[in-house]
Design a protein around this motif. Structure first.
Motif, short mmCIF file in Angstrom:
data_model
loop_
_atom_site.label_atom_id
_atom_site.label_comp_id
_atom_site.label_asym_id
_atom_site.label_seq_id
_atom_site.Cartn_x
_atom_site.Cartn_y
_atom_site.Cartn_z
N GLU A 411 -1.79 16.44 -26.07
CA GLU A 411 -0.42 16.39 -25.54
C GLU A 411 0.13 17.80 -25.32
N THR A 412 -0.06 18.67 -26.30
CA THR A 412 0.48 20.02 -26.18
C THR A 412 -0.31 20.87 -25.18
N LYS A 413 -1.60 20.58 -25.04
CA LYS A 413 -2.45 21.38 -24.14
C LYS A 413 -2.67 20.68 -22.80
N PHE A 414 -1.87 19.67 -22.52
CA PHE A 414 -2.03 18.87 -21.30
C PHE A 414 -1.82 19.73 -20.06
N ILE A 415 -2.69 19.59 -19.07
CA ILE A 415 -2.53 20.25 -17.77
C ILE A 415 -2.16 19.22 -16.71
N HIS A 416 -3.04 18.24 -16.50
CA HIS A 416 -2.73 17.13 -15.59
C HIS A 416 -3.66 15.97 -15.91
N ALA A 417 -3.38 14.83 -15.27
CA ALA A 417 -4.21 13.65 -15.44
C ALA A 417 -4.70 13.18 -14.07
N ASN A 418 -5.98 12.91 -13.98
CA ASN A 418 -6.51 12.22 -12.81
C ASN A 418 -6.44 10.72 -13.08
N CYS A 419 -5.91 9.97 -12.13
CA CYS A 419 -5.54 8.58 -12.43
C CYS A 419 -5.91 7.65 -11.28
N VAL A 420 -6.30 6.44 -11.65
CA VAL A 420 -6.50 5.36 -10.68
C VAL A 420 -6.26 4.04 -11.41
N SER A 421 -5.73 3.06 -10.72
CA SER A 421 -5.46 1.76 -11.34
C SER A 421 -6.75 0.99 -11.55
N ILE A 422 -6.85 0.32 -12.70
CA ILE A 422 -8.04 -0.49 -12.97
C ILE A 422 -8.17 -1.63 -11.96
N ASP A 423 -7.05 -2.15 -11.47
CA ASP A 423 -7.11 -3.22 -10.48
C ASP A 423 -7.73 -2.73 -9.17
N GLU A 424 -7.44 -1.49 -8.80
CA GLU A 424 -8.05 -0.92 -7.61
C GLU A 424 -9.57 -0.81 -7.78
N ILE A 425 -9.99 -0.38 -8.97
CA ILE A 425 -11.42 -0.24 -9.22
C ILE A 425 -12.11 -1.60 -9.18
N LEU A 426 -11.52 -2.58 -9.85
CA LEU A 426 -12.17 -3.89 -9.92
C LEU A 426 -12.18 -4.59 -8.57
N ARG A 438 -6.06 10.16 -7.99
CA ARG A 438 -4.82 10.91 -7.71
C ARG A 438 -4.46 11.77 -8.93
N ARG A 439 -3.77 12.85 -8.69
CA ARG A 439 -3.40 13.77 -9.76
C ARG A 439 -1.96 13.53 -10.17
N GLU A 440 -1.72 13.41 -11.46
CA GLU A 440 -0.37 13.19 -11.99
C GLU A 440 -0.05 14.26 -13.04
N GLY A 441 1.24 14.63 -13.10
CA GLY A 441 1.70 15.64 -14.05
C GLY A 441 2.03 15.04 -15.41
N ARG A 442 2.49 15.88 -16.32
CA ARG A 442 2.71 15.45 -17.70
C ARG A 442 3.84 14.44 -17.83
N ASN A 443 4.79 14.41 -16.91
CA ASN A 443 5.93 13.50 -17.02
C ASN A 443 5.71 12.18 -16.27
N TYR A 444 4.54 11.99 -15.71
CA TYR A 444 4.24 10.72 -15.05
C TYR A 444 4.33 9.58 -16.06
N VAL A 445 5.07 8.52 -15.71
CA VAL A 445 5.22 7.37 -16.61
C VAL A 445 4.04 6.43 -16.40
N CYS A 446 3.27 6.22 -17.45
CA CYS A 446 2.05 5.41 -17.36
C CYS A 446 2.38 3.97 -16.98
#
Length: 458
Positions: A411-426, A438-446
């Motif tokens: 959490e403290t060393k977070f840079i960014h998150a690469n994200c995709v929905s599991i429904d898209e994958i399935l 897609r790339r999301e920042g630290r304040n992205y709401v999961c």
């Protein structure tokens, strides 16, 4: 930077307070609650989530409970925003099928299930992996060497009886066990069987609901009375009364609601508090704040028709509708326990189809409790040399907070998150290439079902 997809397990235990009670006050309150003019009580608030009690790391109440314009938030939202890891408590009268259901949920015989009251004294506890079909498919697509599901802790608590709040039937100890849980699964007997005795002599689901709900309410009134008495004494000695007055204000309002909303405990859970008031009240760990799911335990031969024809199920549903509570889960605990012993998956599915069972009791209860607790899942995707894992977080967590559930440093060393929905994958049937996430920042709401690859500093 390094991409971390591995995981660490963790648990966080909450501390709880138990409060002293006044027997005279309890007697007068009990007289009000037992008035024949009152309809059955209910502690079922319509707080919505998926099952389980899942471990986590910190409290984020101030961050995840959204306040309205007046700065106040429903107490149920504050409760759901807390991190919880204590377990889901199975409660009810003696001989309603709690221990049989507990064994079925755990997949093995851990608790004694006998035809006499209080065959369970000390609570039985077990951690169970949650069945998540999306996780299984995701892990198969990724070719992961290991699949790790979230876990739920179930606690089988001895049967409560009328008068438990005054110590009847070891009631004080059993109520204390309930305080240690995060949510309540209230098992109600909805079957007739002369061979299985009922503690009150006959099966009456509405009355049984009333008995348990009244004892929870009475226990909270005693807790609040003791808290208020001590706070008023402290108020006379302190030079800075601010926090004490906040606690007194919240406790007084909650106690008044418990007295006045005798037929609608959803109104109690809708009590609006400021964050400071909640901080004063939360340590009391009140029972009526806990999310509650009703499970109707019916006979094996009436499982297919119980929803429409079982009078006890209809009575429970009527109480729930009147109180603003959720729909109950209807199952047969003894049949669920028998299904555990069927090792062949195809044979088990055939038996479930024969009885019209769409999902197991574990899936149904875990899913509904998850909704009650306001929880979401995210996934980390591994390859042939690593694991694909399901993680559980409170709704409203940011990407940085989600990363922190894997390891506190993330959490403290977070840079960014690469994200995709599991429904898209399935739906596509393939894990996207890394540059397609897609790339999301630290304040992205999961969002529930997000798959993450976290980038953090060394």
């Amino acid at each position: 930077t390094h991409s971390f997809t591995h995981s660490l397990s963790f648990t966080h235990s909450l501390t709880h307070m138990t409060a002293l009670s006044s027997s005279l006050a309890a007697f007068s309150v009990r007289s009000i609650l037992r008035s024949p003019s009152l309809s059955p009580l209910s502690t079922h608030a319509s707080v919505a989530a998926s099952g389980v009690v899942f471990s986590s790391r910190r409290h984020y109440a101030a961050k995840t409970a959204a306040a309205s314009d007046d700065g106040r938030t429903p107490v149920s939202d504050f409760y759901r925003a807390r991190t919880r890891g204590a377990g889901i408590g199975l409660v009810g009268l003696p001989n309603v099928g709690k221990s049989s259901l507990f064994n079925a949920l755990c997949g093995r015989q851990l608790a004694e299930a006998s035809n006499y009251p209080f065959c369970t004294i000390k609570p039985n506890t077990a951690k169970v992996s949650v069945v998540d079909h999306r996780l299984i498919r995701l892990s198969a697509l990724a070719g992961s060497s290991k699949t790790v599901s979230a876990q739920v802790t179930f606690v089988d608590i001895a049967g409560l009886v009328r008068g438990a709040s005054e110590g009847e039937g070891m009631g004080n100890e059993f109520l204390s066990n309930i305080r240690e849980t995060s949510a309540i699964v209230h098992v109600v007997r909805c079957f007739e069987n002369a061979q299985i005795q009922h503690v009150d002599g006959s099966v009456n689901s509405a009355r049984d609901l009333d008995t348990i709900d009244s004892e929870l309410r009475l226990a909270d009134l005693q807790t609040l009375d003791a808290f208020i008495e001590k706070a008023e004494a402290r108020l006379k000695r302190t030079t800075d009364p601010t926090e004490i007055k906040l606690g007194l204000s919240a406790a007084d309002r909650f106690r008044d609601l418990l007295h006045s909303n005798l037929q609608r405990l959803a109104a109690v859970q809708a009590l609006r508090l400021t964050a400071d008031e909640w901080q004063q009240l939360r340590l009391l760990n009140l029972l009526t704040i806990k999310p509650q799911l009703i499970v109707c335990n019916v006979g094996e031969n009436e499982l297919r028709t119980a929803e429409a024809e079982n009078p006890h199920v209809r009575a429970v549903r009527a109480v729930q509708q009147e109180q603003g509570g959720q729909e109950p889960v209807v199952l047969c605990a003894s049949l669920e326990a028998d299904l555990v012993d069927v090792e062949d998956p195809e044979e088990r599915q055939e038996l479930m189809s024969e009885y019209g069972i769409a999902e197991s009791g574990l899936e149904a209860i875990a899913g509904r409790c998850r909704q009650l607790l306001g929880l979401h899942s995210f996934y980390t995707v591994g390859d042939s040399e690593s694991e694909t894992k399901m993680w559980t977080i409170p709704a409203g967590f940011t990407a940085a907070q989600a990363a922190g559930t894997i390891h506190s440093d993330f959490e403290t060393k977070f840079i960014h998150a690469n994200c995709v929905s599991i429904d898209e994958i399935l739906s596509s049937g393939v894990i996207p290439a890394k540059d397609k996430w897609r790339r999301e920042g630290r304040n992205y709401v999961c969002q529930d079902g997000d798959c993450f690859r976290f980038q953090v500093r060394k």
